[in-house]
Motif scaffolding. Structure first.
Motif, short mmCIF file in Angstrom:
data_model
loop_
_atom_site.label_atom_id
_atom_site.label_comp_id
_atom_site.label_asym_id
_atom_site.label_seq_id
_atom_site.Cartn_x
_atom_site.Cartn_y
_atom_site.Cartn_z
N LEU A 36 -12.66 25.37 -13.68
CA LEU A 36 -11.70 24.62 -12.87
C LEU A 36 -10.36 25.31 -13.02
O LEU A 36 -9.97 25.70 -14.12
N LYS A 37 -9.66 25.46 -11.90
CA LYS A 37 -8.43 26.25 -11.91
C LYS A 37 -7.27 25.46 -11.32
O LYS A 37 -7.37 24.93 -10.22
N GLY A 38 -6.17 25.38 -12.05
CA GLY A 38 -4.95 24.81 -11.53
C GLY A 38 -4.22 25.86 -10.71
O GLY A 38 -4.66 27.00 -10.65
N PRO A 39 -3.11 25.50 -10.08
CA PRO A 39 -2.39 26.47 -9.26
C PRO A 39 -1.75 27.55 -10.12
O PRO A 39 -1.33 27.28 -11.24
N MET A 40 -1.71 28.76 -9.61
CA MET A 40 -1.07 29.86 -10.34
C MET A 40 0.07 30.41 -9.51
O MET A 40 -0.11 30.74 -8.34
N ALA A 41 1.23 30.51 -10.13
CA ALA A 41 2.38 31.09 -9.42
C ALA A 41 2.16 32.59 -9.33
O ALA A 41 1.66 33.21 -10.26
N THR A 42 2.50 33.15 -8.19
CA THR A 42 2.32 34.59 -8.02
C THR A 42 3.48 35.32 -8.68
O THR A 42 4.62 35.17 -8.25
N PRO A 43 3.21 36.09 -9.75
CA PRO A 43 4.31 36.77 -10.42
C PRO A 43 4.90 37.87 -9.52
O PRO A 43 4.15 38.54 -8.81
N VAL B 44 -6.07 23.26 -3.70
CA VAL B 44 -5.60 24.30 -2.79
C VAL B 44 -4.08 24.41 -2.74
O VAL B 44 -3.54 25.36 -2.20
N HIS B 45 -3.39 23.44 -3.33
CA HIS B 45 -1.92 23.52 -3.28
C HIS B 45 -1.41 24.51 -4.33
O HIS B 45 -2.15 24.99 -5.19
N GLY B 46 -0.10 24.79 -4.27
CA GLY B 46 0.52 25.73 -5.20
C GLY B 46 1.06 25.04 -6.45
O GLY B 46 0.71 23.88 -6.74
N SER B 47 1.91 25.76 -7.18
CA SER B 47 2.37 25.28 -8.48
C SER B 47 3.55 24.30 -8.38
O SER B 47 4.05 23.83 -9.40
N ALA B 48 4.01 24.03 -7.17
CA ALA B 48 5.08 23.05 -6.92
C ALA B 48 6.24 23.15 -7.91
O ALA B 48 6.54 22.18 -8.62
N PRO B 49 6.92 24.30 -7.98
CA PRO B 49 7.99 24.48 -8.96
C PRO B 49 9.11 23.44 -8.84
O PRO B 49 9.76 23.11 -9.84
N ASP B 50 9.28 22.89 -7.63
CA ASP B 50 10.36 21.90 -7.43
C ASP B 50 10.16 20.62 -8.22
O ASP B 50 11.12 19.91 -8.52
N ILE B 51 8.90 20.27 -8.54
CA ILE B 51 8.68 19.01 -9.27
C ILE B 51 8.00 19.26 -10.62
O ILE B 51 7.61 18.31 -11.30
N ALA C 216 3.86 14.97 -10.21
CA ALA C 216 2.80 15.61 -9.41
C ALA C 216 1.62 14.67 -9.16
O ALA C 216 1.29 13.82 -9.99
N ASN C 217 1.00 14.84 -8.01
CA ASN C 217 -0.20 14.10 -7.67
C ASN C 217 -1.42 14.89 -8.16
O ASN C 217 -1.69 15.98 -7.68
N PRO C 218 -2.18 14.34 -9.10
CA PRO C 218 -3.34 15.09 -9.62
C PRO C 218 -4.60 14.95 -8.75
O PRO C 218 -5.65 15.47 -9.11
P1 NAD Z 1 3.31 24.45 -3.19
O1 NAD Z 1 2.00 23.92 -2.74
O2 NAD Z 1 3.48 24.75 -4.62
O3 NAD Z 1 4.44 23.41 -2.77
C1 NAD Z 1 4.70 22.98 -1.43
C2 NAD Z 1 5.28 21.55 -1.44
O4 NAD Z 1 4.23 20.63 -1.75
C3 NAD Z 1 6.36 21.33 -2.52
O5 NAD Z 1 7.34 20.47 -2.03
C4 NAD Z 1 5.59 20.67 -3.65
O6 NAD Z 1 6.39 19.85 -4.45
C5 NAD Z 1 4.53 19.87 -2.91
N1 NAD Z 1 3.29 19.72 -3.70
C6 NAD Z 1 2.31 20.65 -3.89
N2 NAD Z 1 1.35 20.18 -4.67
C7 NAD Z 1 1.69 18.90 -4.99
C8 NAD Z 1 1.08 17.87 -5.78
N3 NAD Z 1 -0.10 18.05 -6.41
N4 NAD Z 1 1.73 16.70 -5.91
C9 NAD Z 1 2.89 16.49 -5.28
N5 NAD Z 1 3.52 17.41 -4.52
C10 NAD Z 1 2.93 18.61 -4.37
O7 NAD Z 1 3.61 25.77 -2.31
P2 NAD Z 1 4.74 26.88 -2.50
O8 NAD Z 1 6.03 26.24 -2.88
O9 NAD Z 1 4.67 27.69 -1.28
O10 NAD Z 1 4.24 27.79 -3.71
C11 NAD Z 1 4.71 27.70 -5.05
C12 NAD Z 1 3.99 28.71 -5.93
O11 NAD Z 1 2.59 28.42 -5.95
C13 NAD Z 1 4.10 30.16 -5.49
O12 NAD Z 1 4.27 30.98 -6.63
C14 NAD Z 1 2.76 30.44 -4.82
O13 NAD Z 1 2.41 31.79 -4.91
C15 NAD Z 1 1.84 29.60 -5.64
N6 NAD Z 1 0.60 29.20 -4.93
C16 NAD Z 1 -0.54 29.25 -5.65
C17 NAD Z 1 -1.74 28.83 -5.06
C18 NAD Z 1 -2.99 28.88 -5.88
O14 NAD Z 1 -2.96 29.16 -7.05
N7 NAD Z 1 -4.15 28.60 -5.30
C19 NAD Z 1 -1.75 28.35 -3.74
C20 NAD Z 1 -0.54 28.29 -3.04
C21 NAD Z 1 0.63 28.72 -3.65
#
Ligand code: NAD
Length: 337
Positions: A70-77, A264-271, A277-279
């Protein structure tokens, strides 16, 4: 069946909100007494020469050994000299199919109430083969690769998935009217496999028409299989139909039954780090992992508890218009188990 101790599975908590939502999965799994022992691996901060990426060789070996993860989101370095993490995982583990079930969550209102489809995307070739070059100044060429081997492999998986998940229809999505040879070969392979599954209805839908049908009436579809680029776009479109990437699970399938589930979502650095975060997407991805392992009882139990929590509406995270924290939502899911 005989029970011989816990199943080992690899867990990549990932970056940003990854560790928080992974914690939620671990807590829910332990409350539900799922017989899984996690092997946790983090992405390194230096490039491992054996993988040419920040993913360590040991972490990939862990998935290969366990066959499931199982894999959580990974920020692209940012920086040069390494491969993208997701690409490394896909290539090293041979993850050839991306599977995304999309179903309406009862009680969470979107434009449609009864979406229930699954997209199966070819994950290794097509326009994403990385073969681009400049022919002369002002002209570039980008190669779209379609092979019989990869098309048959994903088609086989799609029909097998449909059969084992009680789905009635497989739609191959294409543009063979223009891409005669490439999409033509993809369709030919789908047809060949379809003949082995007479109990499943097979149809072919042109991608542009498919988009229109999806937004007008998504209930027309059941199981969709398609080449890489179309799958990338259509699977996000489908996620939008049910409320967004925060709710959508996915699982990647590789050779020999290896499986890596991921939100499928990213690492959501803003929150990140704020307990906001919504799990749900990672929890539902973990449910897909359990189904892949044929731990159906545990899968349905957790699936039910997550859906019930969202339907009750009392504990919803900010992205769904609520004010619950990650930990409050997780506790509510555990209480509903
Ligand atoms: P993101 O999905 O991280 O965020 C987009 C928006 O959705 C943000 O406002 C965020 O707060 C919100 N969001 C995302 N997931 C949430 C959750 N579980 N609960 C509540 N809010 C959520 O997309 P981004 O900002 O374009 O990318 C951020 C980083 O994540 C980048 O480094 C990118 O490369 C990486 N990324 C990784 C994957 C992966 O590992 N599969 C996929 C997409 C993006």
């Amino acid at each position: 069946s005989s029970y011989d101790g816990p199943i080992r599975a690899t867990l990549f908590p990932g970056d940003g909100i990854g560790p928080e939502i992974s914690q939620s999965v671990k807590q829910v799994f332990s409350t539900a007494e799922v017989p899984i022992e996690w092997e946790e691996h983090y992405v390194g901060d230096t490039v491992d020469p054996r993988t040419q990426s920040f993913l360590t060789w040991e972490s990939l070996e862990s998935v290969r050994r366990n066959g499931v993860g199982l894999k959580g989101p990974m920020a692209t370095p940012i920086g040069k000299g390494h491969r993208s993490l997701n690409l490394t995982l896909r290539k090293e583990l041979g993850l050839y199919a991306n599977v995304r079930p999309c179903y309406s969550l009862p009680g969470y209102k979107t434009r449609y109430d009864d979406v229930n489809l699954v997209t199966i995307r070819e994950n290794t070739e097509g326009e994403y083969s990385g073969l681009e070059h400049q022919v002369v100044k002002g002209v570039v060429e980008s190669l779209k690769i379609i092979t019989r081997q990869a098309s048959l492999r994903v088609a086989e998986y799609a029909f097998l998935y449909a059969k084992t998940h009680g789905r009635q229809r497989v739609s191959a999505i294409h543009k063979a009217n223009i891409m005669r040879l490439s999409d033509g070969l993809f369709l030919k392979c789908c047809r060949e496999v379809a003949e082995k599954y007479p109990e499943i209805t097979y149809e072919e839908v042109i991608i542009d028409n498919c988009c229109m049908m999806l937004v007008k009436n998504p209930t027309l579809f059941d199981c969709l299989v398609m080449p890489n680029l179309y799958g990338d776009i259509i699977s996000d479109l489908c996620a939008g139909l049910i409320g967004g990437l925060g709710l959508t699970p996915s699982i990647n399938i590789g050779e020999g039954g290896i499986a890596l589930a991921e939100a499928v979502h990213g690492s959501a650095p803003d929150i990140a780090g704020k307990n906001l975060a919504n799990p749900t997407a990672l929890l539902l991805s973990a449910v897909e992992m359990l189904r892949h392992l044929k731990l159906f009882d545990k899968a349905e139990q957790i699936h039910g508890a997550v859906l019930k929590t969202i339907a009750e509406g009392k504990y919803r995270t900010g992205d769904l218009g609520g004010s619950a924290s990650t930990t409050e939502f997780t506790k509510a899911v555990c209480d509903n188990l």
